[in-house]
Enzyme design. Structure first.
Site, mmCIF file in Angstrom:
data_model
loop_
_atom_site.group_PDB
_atom_site.id
_atom_site.type_symbol
_atom_site.label_atom_id
_atom_site.label_comp_id
_atom_site.label_asym_id
_atom_site.label_seq_id
_atom_site.Cartn_x
_atom_site.Cartn_y
_atom_site.Cartn_z
ATOM 1 N N CYS B 185 9.411 53.139 17.385
ATOM 2 C CA CYS B 185 8.122 52.575 17.768
ATOM 3 C C CYS B 185 8.262 51.276 18.561
ATOM 4 O O CYS B 185 7.283 50.777 19.103
ATOM 5 C CB CYS B 185 7.269 52.332 16.525
ATOM 6 S SG CYS B 185 7.469 53.609 15.279
ATOM 7 N N HIS B 325 0.991 45.285 15.847
ATOM 8 C CA HIS B 325 1.550 46.636 15.708
ATOM 9 C C HIS B 325 0.536 47.476 14.930
ATOM 10 O O HIS B 325 0.271 48.607 15.302
ATOM 11 C CB HIS B 325 2.902 46.552 15.000
ATOM 12 C CG HIS B 325 3.637 47.847 14.930
ATOM 13 N ND1 HIS B 325 3.937 48.585 16.048
ATOM 14 C CD2 HIS B 325 4.105 48.569 13.867
ATOM 15 C CE1 HIS B 325 4.577 49.694 15.683
ATOM 16 N NE2 HIS B 325 4.677 49.714 14.375
ATOM 17 N N GLU B 336 2.791 42.646 8.283
ATOM 18 C CA GLU B 336 2.594 42.010 9.590
ATOM 19 C C GLU B 336 1.704 40.780 9.444
ATOM 20 O O GLU B 336 1.952 39.734 10.054
ATOM 21 C CB GLU B 336 1.985 43.012 10.580
ATOM 22 C CG GLU B 336 1.890 42.434 11.990
ATOM 23 C CD GLU B 336 1.484 43.471 13.043
ATOM 24 O OE1 GLU B 336 1.057 44.574 12.656
ATOM 25 O OE2 GLU B 336 1.595 43.165 14.243
ATOM 26 N N LYS B 357 -4.211 50.701 17.815
ATOM 27 C CA LYS B 357 -3.956 51.982 17.145
ATOM 28 C C LYS B 357 -5.178 52.460 16.366
ATOM 29 O O LYS B 357 -5.256 53.630 16.004
ATOM 30 C CB LYS B 357 -2.749 51.859 16.211
ATOM 31 C CG LYS B 357 -1.419 51.681 16.968
ATOM 32 C CD LYS B 357 -0.225 51.670 16.039
ATOM 33 C CE LYS B 357 1.059 51.430 16.811
ATOM 34 N NZ LYS B 357 1.244 50.022 17.234
ATOM 35 N N HIS B 362 -0.997 56.204 16.944
ATOM 36 C CA HIS B 362 0.347 55.670 17.154
ATOM 37 C C HIS B 362 1.103 56.558 18.148
ATOM 38 O O HIS B 362 1.438 57.699 17.837
ATOM 39 C CB HIS B 362 1.090 55.614 15.816
ATOM 40 C CG HIS B 362 2.318 54.752 15.849
ATOM 41 N ND1 HIS B 362 2.914 54.323 17.021
ATOM 42 C CD2 HIS B 362 3.056 54.226 14.839
ATOM 43 C CE1 HIS B 362 3.960 53.586 16.729
ATOM 44 N NE2 HIS B 362 4.071 53.498 15.413
ATOM 45 N N PHE B 421 10.453 52.140 13.433
ATOM 46 C CA PHE B 421 10.937 52.843 12.255
ATOM 47 C C PHE B 421 12.463 52.713 12.230
ATOM 48 O O PHE B 421 13.135 53.036 13.206
ATOM 49 C CB PHE B 421 10.534 54.310 12.396
ATOM 50 C CG PHE B 421 10.857 55.143 11.206
ATOM 51 C CD1 PHE B 421 10.097 55.044 10.062
ATOM 52 C CD2 PHE B 421 11.914 56.026 11.227
ATOM 53 C CE1 PHE B 421 10.391 55.818 8.962
ATOM 54 C CE2 PHE B 421 12.212 56.799 10.129
ATOM 55 C CZ PHE B 421 11.449 56.692 8.989
#
Lengths: 396, 436
Positions: B185, B325, B336, B357, B362, B421
């Site tokens: 990602c 993110h 986050e 997102k 995503h 990831f």
């Protein structure tokens, strides 16, 4: 623009010769090819191939805990083993924050484990019935199966094991990916963004899928055999490198891409070699050892010979080629070649130069040549016409 | 001027997302708070616990494909097709074709190749010949595959992680450095960051940077189902992605592509290119914690954000917006938030933080690029895109998430976060056109 040389303070290598630099060097110096006809029944449908596979590695022997090892494959084991050697005795490293360690790698493609999919498809009786596949076949797929689709996972597992939290990137695939990793690591340390940087190159694991890719690339069967392996180079900021532990110097690099079909490859090799020498502030005559890409495919080899002749003119360095001994390691090759070049500089001896039409190298008839080896130029040809070169120098 | 002093500006961008076939339509839809998530159409998701996704409209894609480079079509998977469309938009905006020194144009893309779909696997499966009755031992019937036309599939369904970079370089005649990045990602953002480094180091004057991903195949989707990363409890597809909301329970998988044309300020000025924004700084890091979990204190995220701000030679209080993110997974969003507080201290409460997102889903390897583009477009329009579906406050997520409605606000410096990831993190510090 001259590049600020960066000290190489550790190397790690895994090849078909075994774990470590010494067994690989011994095989190379003796000219003992590790390639052999591959009898794996999975490859039975392909044309005969010679391979130089790495022995399986116990992940616990390279510090991986059992839980992590469950989702590691041979690809990651080779990677970890090379890192393990490159890091050596960690107590000799200067203390630094985790974020001061940068880590870059060129990773060849990782294939999801065939066995997992075959089992799942078998459970679903070969029917394209997704509902049935989900309810029956999916149970045969391990929950962490998607990890097999990401070639960054081996990289992440290594970072986890060593707690490296600095700059990083995974490049893929092939020799140019590792070339990029080496450049980034050198720049990271050279620019002061990291105090220590690791650059790694890891081959794929030989399988039917890898051969299928190789055939499509035209890299096989026209060229020589394929090998497995991984190489890691550890770079330090000059200010914190213990002089007694410096193995050599990374002095410069360049990469160029060839797009023209006619003559483009030879021109790109020339440009990358000349660009690297300029970056290092060296002249062709300063190069004592030339590590050729030498993959055994005629177009590639001819272009390389033409480029060497154009760059070096009447000057004949010692020549070194690794693929006849270890096979083509793809992503692992640039790291292997760079490490063997450093070993030759340190030993003050080059293995027999490859015999070439036109006598590009000194003493092409064979025999180790003792000489004042100071600088080695390493040539790399990647996929899709990318050519790179590096200069490494001997530590005084 | 040393390489590191070189400014890197944005002279064009393009995107293809579930919200729109280009940047303008994507931004316009997002500013209205529309969702690009819907029932899955690509395959029958019956019995799967997640049956929604963000799919790009095939018509948008088809309408942007020209016949000029048909020879490359056979190499172009769905992800690469979207990438080519996004690059085409960006190249047109930047007038990339006018740059005469093609060796000084490089390509850096985040991509992982396409996943095989189950039908491909099943078509190939009959050619696997078990040995001695053991299905896990045996070999491929290569002649059978060749004679039935399945051999090409066998060779090509493999993931070819550098195919996007190769095809784009050929399609747009870029002869400089080529970089293919596979960091899940974070890949799209890392590709932009690596491009900045190459331009600063004078290895290139212009870079085509971005990312693409087309993971909505049965096998690709199934992978994330197995990891229990996808949303499984939702009332409607459009309300499923709910970053920072207390009821979030997983992300929505999407597809897309985003491309930027980056170049040195001097190069852009010399050729009279319009400047849309600037990449002021880049920071990357690794969590080095667990493969499947973020570091609980967001250590890698903290490092990446701090580095990006430092690289931009700014201080945290100069950051006016954070494009998060914000995946809508329970752990990511709270971690986050914690990392933002760690970096910004008391200033964190004053910074708008939003997640694209919530509307796009995503897009994995494309996310970093798409979101950076939307962040810059927001600076150009003086608007901050919202986090939609934000209805229930989570005590662990207590920042200003720009809930549900676009905010009119002039801002000149933004961060765009991408956390991969496996633990790779990238943060871009972006400036608007005023700064450039």
């Amino acid at each position: 623009m001259n590049f600020r040389p960066v000290p190489i303070t550790g190397v790690g290598l895994v090849t078909a010769a075994g774990r470590g630099v010494e067994p690989a060097w011994e095989a190379l110096r003796a000219g003992r090819s590790l390639l052999a006809a591959d009898a794996d029944p999975e490859l039975a449908g392909f044309p005969p191939i010679e391979t130089a596979r790495c022995a399986r590695i116990d992940p616990e022997s390279v510090g991986a805990d059992r839980r992590a090892a469950r989702i590691m494959g041979h690809h990651t084991h080779m990677f970890l083993a090379a890192v393990h050697e490159a890091m050596g005795d960690a107590s000799t490293l200067p203390e630094m924050a985790e974020e001061d360690v940068a880590f870059f790698a060129g990773m060849d493609s990782v294939d999801p484990d065939k066995d997992d999919l075959v089992s799942a498809v078998r459970e679903s009786e070969g029917r394209v019935d997704l509902g049935h596949f989900f309810s029956e076949g999916m149970d045969a797929i391990p929950p962490l199966w998607p990890l097999g689709l990401l070639n960054a996972i081996g990289f992440s597992q290594t970072a986890i094991q060593y707690r490296w939290r600095g700059e990083n990137a995974v490049f893929s695939a092939g020799p140019e990916a590792t070339a990029r990793a080496l450049c980034e690591a050198a720049d990271s340390v050279g620019s002061g963004k990291a105090r220590l940087a690791l650059a790694a190159g890891v081959s794929g694991v030989i399988s039917a899928r890898m051969l299928a890719r190789a055939m499509r690339r035209g890299a096989w069967p026209q060229a020589g055999g394929l090998g497995e392996g991984a190489g890691v180079i550890r770079l330090n900021q000059p200010e914190i490198a213990d002089s007694s532990r410096i193995l050599g110097w990374f002095k410069g690099y360049s990469s160029v891409r060839a797009l023209e079909k006619r003559g483009g490859l030879a021109r790109a090799i020339q440009e990358s070699a000349r660009g690297t020498l300029a970056c290092a502030g060296l002249k062709p005559d300063d190069v004592n050892l030339l590590v050729i890409h030498g993959e055994g495919e005629s177009r590639s080899d001819n272009a390389e010979a033409e480029a060497i002749s154009a760059v070096f003119g009447g000057h004949k360095p010692w020549g070194l080629a690794t693929k006849g001994v270890f096979g083509h390691l793809w992503g692992g090759s640039p790291a292997l070649d760079l490490i063997m070049a450093m070993k030759a500089l340190a030993e003050g001896a080059s293995p027999p130069s490859p015999a070439t039409a036109g006598g590009l190298f000194r003493d092409a008839a064979g025999g180790s040549g003792r000489d004042e080896l100071q600088n080695a130029l390493v040539l790399v040809q990647g996929f899709d016409g990318v050519c790179a070169a590096f200069v490494v120098g001997k530590h005084a | 001027m040393t390489g590191s002093d070189r400014r890197v500006v944005i002279t064009g961008y393009g995107a293809m997302t579930p919200l729109g076939g280009d940047v303008a339509s994507t931004f316009d839809a997002a500013r209205e708070g529309r969702s690009g998530i819907d029932e899955l159409r690509r395959f029958d998701p019956d019995k799967l616990p997640c049956r929604i996704a963000g799919e790009v409209d095939d018509a948008w894609l088809a309408s942007q494909e020209n016949g000029a480079a048909r020879r490359l079509d056979k190499f172009s998977t769905r992800g690469v097709r979207m990438m080519r469309a996004a690059v085409s938009q960006a190249a047109q905006a930047a007038r990339l074709g006018e740059v005469s020194e093609r060796k000084r144009i490089g390509v850096a893309l985040g991509s992982h190749g396409d996943h095989p779909d189950l039908e491909e696997l099943l078509r190939i499966f009959p050619y696997w010949k078990p040995a001695d009755g053991d299905p896990l031992q045996g070999g491929w019937d290569i002649e059978g595959l060749k004679s039935r036309g399945a051999y090409d599939l066998m060779t090509f369904f493999r993931r070819k992680s550098d195919v996007a970079t190769s095809v784009v370089a050929l399609d747009f005649d870029c002869r400089g450095p080529m970089v293919s990045i596979c960091s899940a990602c974070a890949a799209g953002a890392q590709a932009i960051g690596e491009s900045v480094r190459l331009i600063r180091d004078k290895k290139a004057d212009v870079m085509v940077a971005g990312g693409c991903e087309a993971p909505i195949t049965y096998v690709g989707f199934l992978g994330f189902v197995l990891l229990t990363a996808l949303v499984e409890r939702y009332e409607t597809p459009q309300s499923a992605s709910r970053p920072f909301d207390r009821r979030r329970n997983g992300f929505v998988m999407s597809e897309g592509a985003g491309a930027m044309i980056l170049e040195s300020y001097e190069h852009a000025r010399a050729r009279g290119a319009g400047i849309l924004g600037e990449v002021l700084g880049y920071g990357d890091s690794s969590d080095a914690f667990r493969i499947t979990d973020m570091h609980p204190r967001g250590l890698g995220a903290v490092f990446a954000m701090k580095k990006a701000i430092e690289d931009a030679r700014l201080t945290p209080d100069q950051v006016e917006y954070i494009n998060a993110h914000g995946t809508s997974t329970p752990k990511n969003d709270s971690t986050e938030t914690r990392a933002i507080k760690e970096v910004f201290g008391a200033h964190a409460e004053k910074i708008p933080v939003s997640s694209n997102k919530s509307m796009i889903g995503h897009t994995i390897g494309a996310a970093g690029a798409v979101e950076a583009i939307l962040a810059v477009e927001g600076m150009r329009r003086s608007e901050i895109l919202p986090t939609i579906n934000y209805q229930n406050r989570d005590p662990k997520c207590d920042l200003d998430y720009v809930p549900n409605e676009t905010r009119a606000q002039t801002h000149r410096v933004a961060l765009s976060n991408s956390f991969g990831f496996g633990g790779q993190n990238a943060c871009l510090c972006l400036g608007g056109p005023e700064i450039a």
